[in-house]
Design a protein around this motif. Sequence first.
Motif, PDB file in Angstrom:
ATOM      1  N   VAL A  58       0.856  -1.186   0.000  1.00 27.39           N
ATOM      2  CA  VAL A  58       0.000   0.000   0.000  1.00 27.39           C
ATOM      3  C   VAL A  58       0.888   1.230   0.000  1.00 27.39           C
ATOM      4  CG1 VAL A  58      -1.831   1.248   1.198  1.00 27.39           C
ATOM      5  CG2 VAL A  58      -1.792  -1.259   1.249  1.00 27.39           C
ATOM      6  N   LEU A  59       0.749   2.049  -1.019  1.00 23.37           N
ATOM      7  CA  LEU A  59       1.607   3.209  -1.215  1.00 23.37           C
ATOM      8  C   LEU A  59       0.826   4.504  -1.019  1.00 23.37           C
ATOM      9  CD1 LEU A  59       2.563   0.761  -3.171  1.00 23.37           C
ATOM     10  CD2 LEU A  59       4.022   2.483  -4.208  1.00 23.37           C
ATOM     11  N   ILE A  60       1.489   5.508  -0.450  1.00 24.50           N
ATOM     12  CA  ILE A  60       0.912   6.846  -0.355  1.00 24.50           C
ATOM     13  C   ILE A  60       1.109   7.538  -1.695  1.00 24.50           C
ATOM     14  CG2 ILE A  60       1.025   9.090   0.790  1.00 24.50           C
ATOM     15  CD1 ILE A  60       2.068   7.643   3.283  1.00 24.50           C
ATOM     16  N   ASP A  61       0.037   8.108  -2.205  1.00 26.02           N
ATOM     17  CA  ASP A  61       0.057   8.682  -3.549  1.00 26.02           C
ATOM     18  C   ASP A  61       0.250  10.199  -3.482  1.00 26.02           C
ATOM     19  OD1 ASP A  61      -0.173   9.225  -6.202  1.00 26.02           O
ATOM     20  OD2 ASP A  61      -2.299   8.721  -6.374  1.00 26.02           O
ATOM     21  N   PHE A  62       1.453  10.655  -3.837  1.00 20.76           N
ATOM     22  CA  PHE A  62       1.728  12.088  -3.943  1.00 20.76           C
ATOM     23  C   PHE A  62       1.730  12.530  -5.409  1.00 20.76           C
ATOM     24  CE2 PHE A  62       4.194  13.298   0.214  1.00 20.76           C
ATOM     25  CZ  PHE A  62       3.040  13.050   0.949  1.00 20.76           C
ATOM     26  N   GLY A  63       1.079  11.743  -6.268  1.00 18.09           N
ATOM     27  CA  GLY A  63       1.049  12.075  -7.691  1.00 18.09           C
ATOM     28  C   GLY A  63      -0.332  12.307  -8.250  1.00 18.09           C
TER      29      GLY A  63
END
Length: 443
Positions: A58-63
Amino acid sequence: MTATTATQRRLRTEIPGPASRALQERRAAVVAAGVSSVLPVYVTSAEGGLLTDADGNVLIDFGSGIAVTNVGHAAPAVVDRVREQAGRFTHTCFMVTPYEGYVEVCEALDKLTPGTHEKRSVLFNSGAEAVENAVKIARAATGRQAVVVFDHAYHGRTNLTMALTAKSIPYKHGFGPFAPEVYRVPGSYPYRDGLSGPEAARIAIDRIEKQIGGDQVAAVVLEPVQGEGGFIEPAPGFLPALSRWCTENGVVFVADEVQTGFCRTGEWFASTHEEVVPDLIATAKGIAGGLPLAAVTGRAELLDAVPPGGLGGTYGGNPIACAAALGSIEIMRQENLAASAKRIENTVLPRLRALAEETGVIGDVRGRGAMLAAEFVKPGTTEPDADLTKRVAQACHQAGVVVLTCGTYGNVVRLLPPLSLSTELLEEGLSVLDHAVRTEASK
């Protein structure tokens, strides 16, 4: 596949994991090499500001899919409207048998975009389409051909918008010849030119008048904050000066708000920060919560100068995309996402500025709302450090935070989180970025 129920960053495997690597092998056999990806993890679900990949990471999306999912991934109001519309009909082509959703989106754009003048809109599929059609409209309305654009600009990948775009590799190299009657002038890059807004505008206007002639220019096309060029925020006064010159010379002032629009910079549109009212405004990305939709909105007399049949496209204003846009706009209003963008700005900028001061490898921190950037340089200089920028981005990716890079010199890390991202996830992602910068800068 249902949406993820994860609420925090989680790494189960290395990035990319075995399932993503297997998918990457399949991709290599069938997908054109010219299509690249920032991070080869294959997403299986997404919700809010989190992405879950095929390995369960699970990745944090800064895009935000490059400033698209402003309202977050799988936003309920968007999903519900899309589901309901898909159950009724998916396509008729507005140019054949129209439907209310298209009209509703244009009504919303009439109210939301800057200015109280009478407006018209036309819907398309992508930002490049919107910009290209804005140029068509300007040429038809003025009877002129010349189009002025700026250093570091990015406007798209079609033939005309490649001509409008400044950077050669990867956007233009080998793809010419390009459309004619496009002229490039210096913009405003405060970190590198040291000029005030009015000074930078005078240089640009002088170049236009001497090399083209104001009476030959159909349109001046610019991004209120340049996107791919490096998140370059022009010095105060630059945009108003250009807008005034356009009005005085009968030139159509086109704001490319494809990346800056829909609350991204803390206002519904970035032009509003300096009370600039574009004649035409091109929008896309954040308008529809992830579905392909774009628009040109502007002065009625300009859009109505094009005769019936002169504008359109088979899929432009697709009914499902229109439904998604209405859901997205509803969320932006109800949750006041413009204010949320300012909350993100107030959290991010102090941390980036402290990081710049303590490490000496960040020459400039800039941006508005949730469109923020750090420009990396070699310590004690303004020399771009693209290698460090790349390493910092890769370190973030390995730690489960999606960041993007940009800039003419490849030395800018840009942050485009969903406007709905919680402060907790924002702080966690920033801590990952902070650690990546400190670690890579010390090597």
